[in-house]
Design an enzyme around this catalytic site. Structure first.
Site, mmCIF file in Angstrom:
data_model
loop_
_atom_site.group_PDB
_atom_site.id
_atom_site.type_symbol
_atom_site.label_atom_id
_atom_site.label_comp_id
_atom_site.label_asym_id
_atom_site.label_seq_id
_atom_site.Cartn_x
_atom_site.Cartn_y
_atom_site.Cartn_z
ATOM 1 N N GLU A 1 -1.555 -0.748 -8.992
ATOM 2 C CA GLU A 1 -3.012 -0.710 -8.949
ATOM 3 C C GLU A 1 -3.531 0.706 -8.686
ATOM 4 O O GLU A 1 -3.075 1.375 -7.768
ATOM 5 C CB GLU A 1 -3.496 -1.666 -7.847
ATOM 6 C CG GLU A 1 -4.999 -1.780 -7.711
ATOM 7 C CD GLU A 1 -5.382 -2.825 -6.669
ATOM 8 O OE1 GLU A 1 -6.574 -2.912 -6.346
ATOM 9 O OE2 GLU A 1 -4.491 -3.559 -6.189
ATOM 10 N N ASP B 1 -0.236 -0.713 -4.652
ATOM 11 C CA ASP B 1 -1.616 -0.217 -4.685
ATOM 12 C C ASP B 1 -1.644 1.192 -4.116
ATOM 13 O O ASP B 1 -1.484 1.382 -2.916
ATOM 14 C CB ASP B 1 -2.543 -1.134 -3.886
ATOM 15 C CG ASP B 1 -4.009 -0.724 -4.002
ATOM 16 O OD1 ASP B 1 -4.306 0.238 -4.744
ATOM 17 O OD2 ASP B 1 -4.854 -1.374 -3.365
ATOM 18 N N LYS C 1 0.840 -1.198 0.000
ATOM 19 C CA LYS C 1 0.000 0.000 0.000
ATOM 20 C C LYS C 1 0.882 1.257 0.000
ATOM 21 O O LYS C 1 1.781 1.399 0.832
ATOM 22 C CB LYS C 1 -0.912 0.012 1.222
ATOM 23 C CG LYS C 1 -1.991 -1.070 1.214
ATOM 24 C CD LYS C 1 -3.048 -0.800 0.164
ATOM 25 C CE LYS C 1 -4.208 -1.774 0.277
ATOM 26 N NZ LYS C 1 -5.262 -1.507 -0.733
#
Length: 363
Positions: free
Chosen positions: A218, A190, A162
């Site tokens: 992502e 992401d 993340k």
């Protein structure tokens, strides 16, 4: 097998560690569980998280949508008439995709029970064992490195990192993790919409020039910024995956038309359930586009449904991000799909195979 009643429960399960992204921080799963009852005593289970920052759904809106709009149209419907039921669910109201997904999952569970077969076999078959990645929450660099090393030591071969908080720190986070895990795991980033298009290109060029190899990135930009997605996709070597930009089949068609991403992330809570997830996979397959299947913060109830879809559509769904149950402190479900760290396996039990859900609070 006809639907006679639809009931609700609240399921609360603590996470092993807080889940942190560019959009939110969460320390426990709090999901609505839907139980669809039939006239012959069968029960189908579905589940929906309240992910307001992504889908717009809240606990109250999920229950209200099902209780007052979806359920009245389903009472008396025959489970064997699956296409009719899914059409009724999807046509009941606009949006409310998590509510629709929870009911669809329960109906598909009953469909499998009706024909005494695990759901994936009715959807097309496949190898009932798949492998998932695990999420590394955004945090201090040292903490993310330690979490990544621990995940690799637990057997995970793909890590979803993340990022999206601060572009400079994000680059250092990724470089440090890449150096720490070496070639022992693939890295997926992401950004959860946290970068601008130019920031994303800068970050990825910097990482690529430094020799950092990424499997994919992502949703680097805002969900509605398809032009920004295309801008990034055209300018970097790393594959770009659309997540929040794609909810249903129509958005997939537009994204493919624009060539705005290389990969599509399918999530049942975005698609409104299994029927549209299958449509998206079929559309992507026609154009040679790979898909990932992912989840929100869900337990093994709804994630089990995603596993069955992933197995049945493994020719298109080549990447798996179904780590929700692995992030939970315990699994409240007896039966169903077996989650063992990175390995997920399906039993031969009918439908989703769920026997009991522990700790369910009636609503």
């Amino acid at each position: 097998m006809k639907i006679t009643d639809i009931r609700f429960g609240m399921l609360r399960v603590p996470l092993k560690t807080p889940f942190k992204t560019a959009l939110r921080t969460v320390d426990k799963v709090e999901d609505i569980v839907v139980m669809v009852h039939t006239d012959d005593g069968h029960v189908g289970y579905g589940e929906a998280p309240a992910t307001a920052v992504i889908t717009g759904d809240t606990h109250g809106s999920i229950v209200d949508a099902i209780r007052h709009y979806i359920a009245p149209r389903l009472i008396g419907q025959d489970i064997a008439d699956l296409n009719r039921i899914t059409k009724l669910i999807q046509g009941t109201m606009e949006k409310n995709t998590s509510a629709k997904a929870a009911v669809e999952i329960a109906v598909y569970d009953l469909w499998g029970q009706l024909y005494d077969a695990p759901l994936y076999k009715l959807l097309g078959g496949g190898d009932p064992v798949i492998t998932t990645d695990i999420t590394i929450s955004v945090d201090y660099i040292d903490k993310m490195v330690a979490d990544s090393i621990a995940a690799v030591e637990r057997g995970f071969e793909s890590l979803k990192i993340k990022v999206g908080k601060d572009i400079g720190v994000d680059i250092e986070r990724v470089r440090a993790i890449y150096a720490a895990v070496e070639d022992r795991a693939l890295l997926r980033l992401d950004a959860n919409q946290g970068w601008t298009a130019k920031e994303a290109v800068y970050a990825l060029h910097t990482l690529e020039d430094a020799g950092v190899r990424l499997e994919l990135v992502e949703q680097p930009v805002k969900a509605r910024d398809l032009e920004g997605m295309r801008y990034v996709t055209e300018r970097v070597h790393t594959p770009i995956m659309a997540d929040e930009s794609v909810f249903g089949p129509a958005e997939v068609m537009e994204l493919i038309r624009m060539r705005a991403a290389d990969i599509i992330n399918i999530k049942l809570m975005k698609t409104g359930g299994i029927s549209n997830a299958i449509r998206i996979a079929d559309i992507a397959g026609l154009y040679g586009i790979e898909c990932m299947i992912g989840c929100m913060l869900e337990t093994s109830i709804s994630v089990a449904a995603a596993v069955h879809v992933a197995v049945a559509k493994s020719d298109v769904i080549t990447k798996v991000d179904l780590d929700g149950p692995s992030l939970c402190a315990y699994d409240p479900v007896d039966g169903g799909v077996n989650f063992n760290e990175s390995e997920i396996s399906i039993s031969d039990a009918p439908g989703l195979g769920i026997r009991e859900i522990r700790g369910l609070e009636p609503l």
